[in-house]
Design a protein around this motif. Structure first.
Motif, PDB file in Angstrom:
ATOM      1  N   LEU A  11      -8.149  -0.250   9.450  1.00 43.58           N
ATOM      2  CA  LEU A  11      -7.255  -1.403   9.528  1.00 43.58           C
ATOM      3  C   LEU A  11      -5.839  -0.943   9.196  1.00 43.58           C
ATOM      4  CD1 LEU A  11      -9.601  -3.878   7.667  1.00 43.58           C
ATOM      5  CD2 LEU A  11      -8.953  -4.002  10.062  1.00 43.58           C
ATOM      6  N   THR A  12      -4.861  -1.568   9.826  1.00 41.97           N
ATOM      7  CA  THR A  12      -3.458  -1.207   9.606  1.00 41.97           C
ATOM      8  C   THR A  12      -2.694  -2.418   9.076  1.00 41.97           C
ATOM      9  OG1 THR A  12      -2.681  -1.871  11.794  1.00 41.97           O
ATOM     10  CG2 THR A  12      -3.577   0.369  11.603  1.00 41.97           C
ATOM     11  N   ALA A  13      -1.436  -2.211   8.755  1.00 49.77           N
ATOM     12  CA  ALA A  13      -0.582  -3.303   8.271  1.00 49.77           C
ATOM     13  C   ALA A  13      -0.401  -4.386   9.336  1.00 49.77           C
ATOM     14  CB  ALA A  13       0.768  -2.760   7.824  1.00 49.77           C
ATOM     15  N   ALA A  14      -0.633  -4.051  10.585  1.00 47.16           N
ATOM     16  CA  ALA A  14      -0.510  -5.027  11.669  1.00 47.16           C
ATOM     17  C   ALA A  14      -1.718  -5.963  11.750  1.00 47.16           C
ATOM     18  CB  ALA A  14      -0.324  -4.311  13.001  1.00 47.16           C
ATOM     19  N   ASP A  15      -2.834  -5.582  11.119  1.00 49.67           N
ATOM     20  CA  ASP A  15      -4.028  -6.423  11.110  1.00 49.67           C
ATOM     21  C   ASP A  15      -3.866  -7.493  10.038  1.00 49.67           C
ATOM     22  OD1 ASP A  15      -5.580  -5.038  13.115  1.00 49.67           O
ATOM     23  OD2 ASP A  15      -5.768  -3.412  11.659  1.00 49.67           O
ATOM     24  N   ARG A  16      -3.978  -8.751  10.436  1.00 51.13           N
ATOM     25  CA  ARG A  16      -3.701  -9.870   9.541  1.00 51.13           C
ATOM     26  C   ARG A  16      -4.927 -10.744   9.341  1.00 51.13           C
ATOM     27  NH1 ARG A  16       0.103  -7.685   7.111  1.00 51.13           N
ATOM     28  NH2 ARG A  16       1.459  -9.409   6.637  1.00 51.13           N
ATOM     29  N   CYS A  17      -5.019 -11.330   8.158  1.00 53.34           N
ATOM     30  CA  CYS A  17      -6.115 -12.230   7.800  1.00 53.34           C
ATOM     31  C   CYS A  17      -6.104 -13.441   8.738  1.00 53.34           C
ATOM     32  CB  CYS A  17      -5.948 -12.672   6.341  1.00 53.34           C
ATOM     33  SG  CYS A  17      -7.170 -13.880   5.786  1.00 53.34           S
ATOM     34  N   ALA A  22      -2.161 -12.827   5.575  1.00 47.50           N
ATOM     35  CA  ALA A  22      -1.890 -11.651   4.736  1.00 47.50           C
ATOM     36  C   ALA A  22      -2.506 -10.414   5.392  1.00 47.50           C
ATOM     37  CB  ALA A  22      -2.485 -11.856   3.350  1.00 47.50           C
ATOM     38  N   GLN A  23      -2.162  -9.236   4.881  1.00 47.45           N
ATOM     39  CA  GLN A  23      -2.727  -8.009   5.438  1.00 47.45           C
ATOM     40  C   GLN A  23      -4.245  -8.027   5.285  1.00 47.45           C
ATOM     41  OE1 GLN A  23      -0.950  -4.333   4.175  1.00 47.45           O
ATOM     42  NE2 GLN A  23      -2.545  -3.086   5.120  1.00 47.45           N
ATOM     43  N   ALA A  24      -4.944  -7.674   6.347  1.00 45.30           N
ATOM     44  CA  ALA A  24      -6.408  -7.678   6.342  1.00 45.30           C
ATOM     45  C   ALA A  24      -6.952  -6.370   5.781  1.00 45.30           C
ATOM     46  CB  ALA A  24      -6.931  -7.881   7.762  1.00 45.30           C
ATOM     47  N   TYR A  25      -7.968  -6.499   4.952  1.00 45.74           N
ATOM     48  CA  TYR A  25      -8.667  -5.344   4.398  1.00 45.74           C
ATOM     49  C   TYR A  25     -10.155  -5.389   4.713  1.00 45.74           C
ATOM     50  CZ  TYR A  25      -4.456  -4.057   1.916  1.00 45.74           C
ATOM     51  OH  TYR A  25      -3.171  -3.675   1.627  1.00 45.74           O
ATOM     52  N   CYS A  39      -8.166 -10.971   4.393  1.00 48.55           N
ATOM     53  CA  CYS A  39      -7.569 -10.313   3.226  1.00 48.55           C
ATOM     54  C   CYS A  39      -8.687 -10.191   2.189  1.00 48.55           C
ATOM     55  CB  CYS A  39      -6.400 -11.143   2.687  1.00 48.55           C
ATOM     56  SG  CYS A  39      -6.871 -12.780   2.066  1.00 48.55           S
TER      57      CYS A  39
END
Length: 76
Positions: A11-17, A22-25, A39
């Motif tokens: 996942l990268t900073a471009a992937d969003r919840c 928010a940034q997806a993890y 997130c």
């Protein structure tokens, strides 16, 4: 959460919840074929329901507490 055992695209900073932006993890691959991104907060919140419908869960929340390699030795 169950972690994906097969290699997955990080996942990268471009992937969003999908819930709050928010940034997806976490990436949840659904048994029906789609995927959801969350997130860490929403991944934990919806964990029981997600486990019921997930084929795989890619969990990268450990990155939240990782110390950057470029930090000073005192910060590690």
């Amino acid at each position: 959460m169950t972690t994906v055992l097969t290699p997955a695209t990080p996942l990268t900073a471009a992937d969003r919840c999908d819930r709050c932006g928010a940034q997806a993890y976490l990436r949840v691959v659904l048994m029906s074929g789609g995927e959801l991104l969350f997130c860490a907060h929403h991944g934990r919140k919806f964990e029981p329901e997600l486990k019921k419908i997930a084929a795989e869960i890619q969990d990268e929340t450990e990155r939240l507490t990782a110390v950057p390699a470029s930090s000073d030795t005192e910060e590690r």
